[in-house]
Design an enzyme around this catalytic site. Structure first.
Site, PDB file in Angstrom:
ATOM      1  CD  GLN A 111      -8.074  16.386   4.076  1.00  0.00           C
ATOM      2  OE1 GLN A 111      -8.138  17.603   4.059  1.00  0.00           O
ATOM      3  NE2 GLN A 111      -8.951  15.647   4.733  1.00  0.00           N
ATOM      4  CE1 TYR A 163      -3.551  -1.964   5.506  1.00  0.00           C
ATOM      5  CE2 TYR A 163      -2.761   0.127   4.628  1.00  0.00           C
ATOM      6  CZ  TYR A 163      -3.381  -1.083   4.439  1.00  0.00           C
ATOM      7  OH  TYR A 163      -3.837  -1.427   3.193  1.00  0.00           O
ATOM      8  CB  SER A 177      -0.861  -0.001   1.263  1.00  0.00           C
ATOM      9  OG  SER A 177      -1.401   1.282   1.476  1.00  0.00           O
ATOM     10  CB  ALA A 178       0.202   4.633  -1.354  1.00  0.00           C
ATOM     11  CB  CYS A 179      -0.439   3.140   4.120  1.00  0.00           C
ATOM     12  SG  CYS A 179      -2.102   3.724   3.870  1.00  0.00           S
ATOM     13  CD  GLU A 184     -17.624   4.034   5.834  1.00  0.00           C
ATOM     14  OE1 GLU A 184     -17.420   2.898   6.282  1.00  0.00           O
ATOM     15  OE2 GLU A 184     -18.213   4.924   6.474  1.00  0.00           O
ATOM     16  CB  ALA A 236     -12.154   9.604   0.968  1.00  0.00           C
ATOM     17  CE  LYS A 261     -19.467  11.342   5.728  1.00  0.00           C
ATOM     18  NZ  LYS A 261     -18.276  12.073   6.178  1.00  0.00           N
ATOM     19  NE  ARG A 301      -0.083   7.977   0.783  1.00  0.00           N
ATOM     20  CZ  ARG A 301      -0.537   7.489   1.937  1.00  0.00           C
ATOM     21  NH1 ARG A 301      -1.743   6.992   2.018  1.00  0.00           N
ATOM     22  NH2 ARG A 301       0.224   7.539   3.012  1.00  0.00           N
TER      23      ARG A 301
HETATM   24  P1  NAD Z   1     -10.912  -5.961   1.769  1.00  0.00           P
HETATM   25  O1  NAD Z   1     -10.908  -5.735   3.236  1.00  0.00           O
HETATM   26  O2  NAD Z   1     -12.184  -5.795   1.032  1.00  0.00           O
HETATM   27  O3  NAD Z   1     -10.350  -7.407   1.429  1.00  0.00           O
HETATM   28  C1  NAD Z   1      -9.449  -8.075   2.272  1.00  0.00           C
HETATM   29  C2  NAD Z   1     -10.038  -9.444   2.563  1.00  0.00           C
HETATM   30  O4  NAD Z   1      -9.120 -10.173   3.394  1.00  0.00           O
HETATM   31  C3  NAD Z   1     -11.374  -9.379   3.330  1.00  0.00           C
HETATM   32  O5  NAD Z   1     -12.411  -9.991   2.569  1.00  0.00           O
HETATM   33  C4  NAD Z   1     -11.088 -10.124   4.615  1.00  0.00           C
HETATM   34  O6  NAD Z   1     -12.182 -10.901   5.081  1.00  0.00           O
HETATM   35  C5  NAD Z   1      -9.916 -11.006   4.214  1.00  0.00           C
HETATM   36  N1  NAD Z   1      -9.171 -11.436   5.396  1.00  0.00           N
HETATM   37  C6  NAD Z   1      -8.759 -10.640   6.429  1.00  0.00           C
HETATM   38  N2  NAD Z   1      -8.188 -11.403   7.361  1.00  0.00           N
HETATM   39  C7  NAD Z   1      -8.240 -12.690   6.911  1.00  0.00           C
HETATM   40  C8  NAD Z   1      -7.818 -13.927   7.460  1.00  0.00           C
HETATM   41  N3  NAD Z   1      -7.224 -13.993   8.652  1.00  0.00           N
HETATM   42  N4  NAD Z   1      -8.039 -15.046   6.729  1.00  0.00           N
HETATM   43  C9  NAD Z   1      -8.673 -14.994   5.524  1.00  0.00           C
HETATM   44  N5  NAD Z   1      -9.087 -13.847   4.962  1.00  0.00           N
HETATM   45  C10 NAD Z   1      -8.873 -12.699   5.656  1.00  0.00           C
HETATM   46  O7  NAD Z   1      -9.776  -5.027   1.158  1.00  0.00           O
HETATM   47  P2  NAD Z   1      -9.434  -4.624  -0.344  1.00  0.00           P
HETATM   48  O8  NAD Z   1      -9.745  -3.204  -0.509  1.00  0.00           O
HETATM   49  O9  NAD Z   1     -10.013  -5.618  -1.300  1.00  0.00           O
HETATM   50  O10 NAD Z   1      -7.837  -4.754  -0.309  1.00  0.00           O
HETATM   51  C11 NAD Z   1      -7.144  -5.912  -0.738  1.00  0.00           C
HETATM   52  C12 NAD Z   1      -5.657  -5.743  -0.439  1.00  0.00           C
HETATM   53  O11 NAD Z   1      -5.160  -4.556  -1.056  1.00  0.00           O
HETATM   54  C13 NAD Z   1      -5.324  -5.623   1.050  1.00  0.00           C
HETATM   55  O12 NAD Z   1      -4.131  -6.310   1.302  1.00  0.00           O
HETATM   56  C14 NAD Z   1      -5.099  -4.148   1.247  1.00  0.00           C
HETATM   57  O13 NAD Z   1      -4.230  -3.877   2.318  1.00  0.00           O
HETATM   58  C15 NAD Z   1      -4.497  -3.759  -0.089  1.00  0.00           C
HETATM   59  N6  NAD Z   1      -4.719  -2.325  -0.393  1.00  0.00           N
HETATM   60  C16 NAD Z   1      -5.963  -1.878  -0.671  1.00  0.00           C
HETATM   61  C17 NAD Z   1      -6.164  -0.536  -0.952  1.00  0.00           C
HETATM   62  C18 NAD Z   1      -7.538   0.011  -1.251  1.00  0.00           C
HETATM   63  O14 NAD Z   1      -7.641   1.223  -1.485  1.00  0.00           O
HETATM   64  N7  NAD Z   1      -8.591  -0.797  -1.274  1.00  0.00           N
HETATM   65  C19 NAD Z   1      -5.081   0.357  -0.941  1.00  0.00           C
HETATM   66  C20 NAD Z   1      -3.821  -0.134  -0.637  1.00  0.00           C
HETATM   67  C21 NAD Z   1      -3.644  -1.491  -0.382  1.00  0.00           C
END
Ligand code: NAD
Length: 328
Positions: free
Chosen positions: A220, A151, A120-122, A193, A195, A202, A285
């Protein structure tokens, strides 16, 4: 294209659900794994295992063959309201690190080579993102490291874990740093959720002449990537010869108040903006797409507004149908 066997960890989540659909359109055999099924549509995976990837014996049971491709998207995650309060730090770090340690090690033991990891960009240093107009998110600006959240630190640790398996075990893991992905079937209420979805909810709930609350001073900046382009970049990266880490994001930067005004305009409503205190994250960012263009010859290019129009329609329909977790 030959048919592949593919594993998607986190297939019940937002991006994982879209990724499964894409892989099925290509004709592959797909197993999804998650703690839960997708919330907003039926999975298209051929096989779906419900279970906890923190549990090694479960991981061994689902990674039971030499998959051609593994996409590791499972993480304990959420929007600013989950990540930046500090209340969930221990869970975020423990859960996500354990998932990555387990999945990667069993992939190695099964002689699986191609594993995609969603960072992630974080993970970028906070000090490079203090100026909302000039954030620095070039891939090589990651070190010296100083993410603004646990994170982000876990993502950085796991990036290094995947790179170490490439180096020491001849694996071909691929690492992307996603920047704020949005679109239909993403979480849009309940506190996790992001932004774009929160704005859509909203604005959909607000009456003409009313106002919506927006966290911070609204100056921001961020960029937001539509989920279809995220999936495209993900698949391209895993099948490329570039290990990354590389940004997968949009470089169309917008202020948060600008995003709110865009949604208000899409909804065609007369609504004001109240800037109120709230958890914020960094000041600015934006995705830097020079490296992805150079190494993959591809970068996302869809205008933000196009994706926001589709997302607003989907969220306002969900709200109208009363499919929410809590009242908007
Ligand atoms: P999401 O939360 O919808 O999907 C993540 C999934 O992982 C969830 O369905 C959750 O139930 C599952 N999960 C969590 N813990 C688990 C476990 N112990 N066993 C099995 N499954 C588990 O998130 P997303 O938006 O689809 O993101 C997917 C990936 O991309 C993540 O790794 C996230 O950190 C990364 N990411 C997402 C974004 C974004 O903007 N959505 C940005 C940067 C990075």
């Amino acid at each position: 294209m030959t048919t592949k066997t593919v594993l998607v960890c986190g297939a019940g989540g937002f991006i994982g659900g879209h990724l499964v659909k894409r892989l099925k359109r290509e004709g592959h055999w797909v197993r999804g794994v998650d703690l839960k099924m997708n919330e907003y549509s039926e999975t298209e995976a051929d096989d779906f295992a419900i279970g906890d990837l923190r549990d090694q014996s479960f991981v061994r049971s689902v990674i039971d063959r030499r998959f051609d491709e593994v996409y590791q998207l499972a993480a304990d995650m959420g929007g600013a309201g989950y990540i930046f309060t500090g209340e969930n730090d221990a869970d975020i770090m423990h859960n996500s690190a354990t998932i990555n340690l387990n999945v990667l090690d069993i992939c190695h033991k099964r002689n699986i080579k191609r594993v995609f990891y969603s960072s992630s960009a974080c993970m970028y240093p906070e000090h490079n993102q203090l100026d909302p107009d000039n954030p620095n998110c070039a891939e090589d600006s990651a070190y010296p490291a100083n993410p603004d959240s646990e994170y982000g630190w876990e993502k950085l640790f796991s990036e290094r874990l995947y790179l170490a398996y490439n180096r020491n075990h001849g694996m071909q893991c691929r690492i992307a740093r996603y920047h704020n992905i949005f679109g239909p079937e993403g979480t849009w209420d309940g506190g996790k959720e992001k932004a774009p979805a929160a704005m859509c909810r909203k604005v959909a709930a607000a009456l003409d002449g009313g106002a919506i609350d927006v966290w911070g001073d609204g100056l921001q900046t961020r960029s937001f990537l539509y989920v279809d382009e995220c999936v495209e970049g993900t698949v391209r990266l895993l099948r490329s010869d570039f290990e990354g880490p590389v940004n997968i994001g949009s470089d169309e930067m917008i202020s948060i108040n600008g995003l709110a005004r865009m949604v208000i305009d899409i909804a065609d409503k007369n609504i004001g903006i109240n800037n109120i205190p709230g958890p914020l994250g960094v000041r600015g960012r934006n995705s830097d797409n020079r490296l992805i263009k150079e190494r993959l010859g591809w970068a996302p290019n869809q205008p933000l507004r196009t994706g926001m129009e589709v997302t607003y329609r989907w969220i306002s329909e969900q709200a109208r149908l009363g499919h929410n977790k809590r009242a908007a």
